[in-house]
Design an enzyme around this catalytic site. Sequence first.
Site, PDB file in Angstrom:
ATOM      1  N   GLN A   1      -2.339  -0.072   1.191  1.00 23.58           N
ATOM      2  CA  GLN A   1      -2.304  -1.506   1.485  1.00 23.58           C
ATOM      3  C   GLN A   1      -0.912  -1.913   1.941  1.00 23.58           C
ATOM      4  O   GLN A   1       0.048  -1.850   1.171  1.00 23.58           O
ATOM      5  CB  GLN A   1      -2.703  -2.324   0.253  1.00 23.58           C
ATOM      6  CG  GLN A   1      -2.799  -3.814   0.530  1.00 23.58           C
ATOM      7  CD  GLN A   1      -3.205  -4.613  -0.688  1.00 23.58           C
ATOM      8  OE1 GLN A   1      -2.531  -4.576  -1.702  1.00 23.58           O
ATOM      9  NE2 GLN A   1      -4.305  -5.339  -0.587  1.00 23.58           N
ATOM     10  N   GLY A   2      -0.781  -2.342   3.173  1.00 29.16           N
ATOM     11  CA  GLY A   2       0.486  -2.782   3.735  1.00 29.16           C
ATOM     12  C   GLY A   2       0.518  -4.290   3.901  1.00 29.16           C
ATOM     13  O   GLY A   2       0.429  -4.790   5.030  1.00 29.16           O
TER      14      GLY A   2
ATOM     15  N   SER B   1       2.544  -6.739   1.307  1.00 31.90           N
ATOM     16  CA  SER B   1       3.804  -7.318   0.855  1.00 31.90           C
ATOM     17  C   SER B   1       4.989  -6.794   1.655  1.00 31.90           C
ATOM     18  O   SER B   1       4.983  -5.666   2.144  1.00 31.90           O
ATOM     19  CB  SER B   1       4.027  -7.009  -0.631  1.00 31.90           C
ATOM     20  OG  SER B   1       3.044  -7.617  -1.427  1.00 31.90           O
TER      21      SER B   1
ATOM     22  N   GLU C   1      -9.997  -8.067  -4.114  1.00 35.52           N
ATOM     23  CA  GLU C   1      -8.952  -7.533  -4.983  1.00 35.52           C
ATOM     24  C   GLU C   1      -8.892  -8.301  -6.295  1.00 35.52           C
ATOM     25  O   GLU C   1      -8.717  -7.714  -7.365  1.00 35.52           O
ATOM     26  CB  GLU C   1      -7.604  -7.613  -4.263  1.00 35.52           C
ATOM     27  CG  GLU C   1      -6.460  -6.971  -5.024  1.00 35.52           C
ATOM     28  CD  GLU C   1      -5.170  -6.950  -4.229  1.00 35.52           C
ATOM     29  OE1 GLU C   1      -4.411  -5.988  -4.379  1.00 35.52           O
ATOM     30  OE2 GLU C   1      -4.922  -7.904  -3.463  1.00 35.52           O
TER      31      GLU C   1
END
Length: 398
Positions: A128-129, A131, A249
């Site tokens: 997951q990119g 933040s 999420e």
Amino acid sequence: MDLTYTQEEEAFRAGLREWLARTLPELPPRPDPLDWPGRRAYDMGWQRRLYDAGYAGLHWPVDAGGRGATPTQHLIFLEETEKAGAPYVGAGFVGLLHAGPTIASEGTPEQRARWLPPVLRGDEVWCQGFSEPDAGSDLASLRTRAWRDGDDYVVSGSKIWTSHAEVADWCELLVRTTPVSEDVPKHRGISWLAMPMDAPGITVRPLRTLAGSTEFAEVFLDEVRVPVANRVGAENDGWRVTMVTLSYERGTAFVGEVVACRRVLGELAREARKNGRWDDAVLRRRLGRLSAEFGALWRLTQWNVSESQRAGSGVPGGGVPGIAVPGIGGSVFKLRYSHARQELYEAAGEVLGAGALDLGHEWTLDRLSSLSYTIAAGTSQIQQNIVAERILGLPKGR
């Protein structure tokens, strides 16, 4: 609302229990928690077993490669696999619980056909990119830039807390495709891309957590080329697509962990009886209150699932027939669960006494890990704002 299980659901539970009893003894030994390549192989091996047995992607729609089971059957699956001590999704977390459901809900038929089967089979891992160093809780302030060059986006920037980046094949990546201006507020101008992690220009630098593991990483992007065809949703519509991802999420990704916390709570009570700490009335009351807390969280989960199943989609403008997107009730769950988990492992420290300093004890490591839960997947402050503004109807803060 009726939260009892139907005969069909109980039959599903019985079949799952039988399969678990037959399959779990055949699993190889679990790898060292710090061996991420080994953990990837172990986790993906388990995912392949689930796929072959028909238990992968239970609640995904059939046309996305799923099994078309109901969300309630998915809850039963999570409950029974945790009770049986089956492996968790591990390295498959992002693909199975974030990116996969998002693509199933928002992707084109071609994108579903390309990315979803490998996730379900355990062939590919996602990270997951989202933040960035200067855009954590204020995710819309991200600065990673993507500009069009023919059939590609050229991406430059950096990401932090990128889950499973060092063993991932793909990254669900948020980029800014239109600069912020008077006409383009920061929540617009964002796009959601699927980036291949073997593309030239990507540098991954693992980050070591307080517990010693490296499931997060910094990712640096230097003019990485990503095909325009890898964009999920329309250009500059990535914030809405991201809300779909975050709904999963916050709404369903932690559900299995509630069952795990209830199991740990029982183990704490047994350990307290063995080492004499059960005589502490304050500790007994604390464990009793936590038992009620996690019981209520499980009921809230059932309610959220029932509501999303009835409504079809909790995200305006998002979702497709056959997959239910969790709504903003997931923020209520995530907010309370994060704090309850921290309280659980604080109680574990009381039960262990001096043993709470032993880094070789699973509860000690889980206690360190629990500190991140009020930050990960949206800080508690962000969740409180969502609950205040979108559920209670309070005005936005200034």
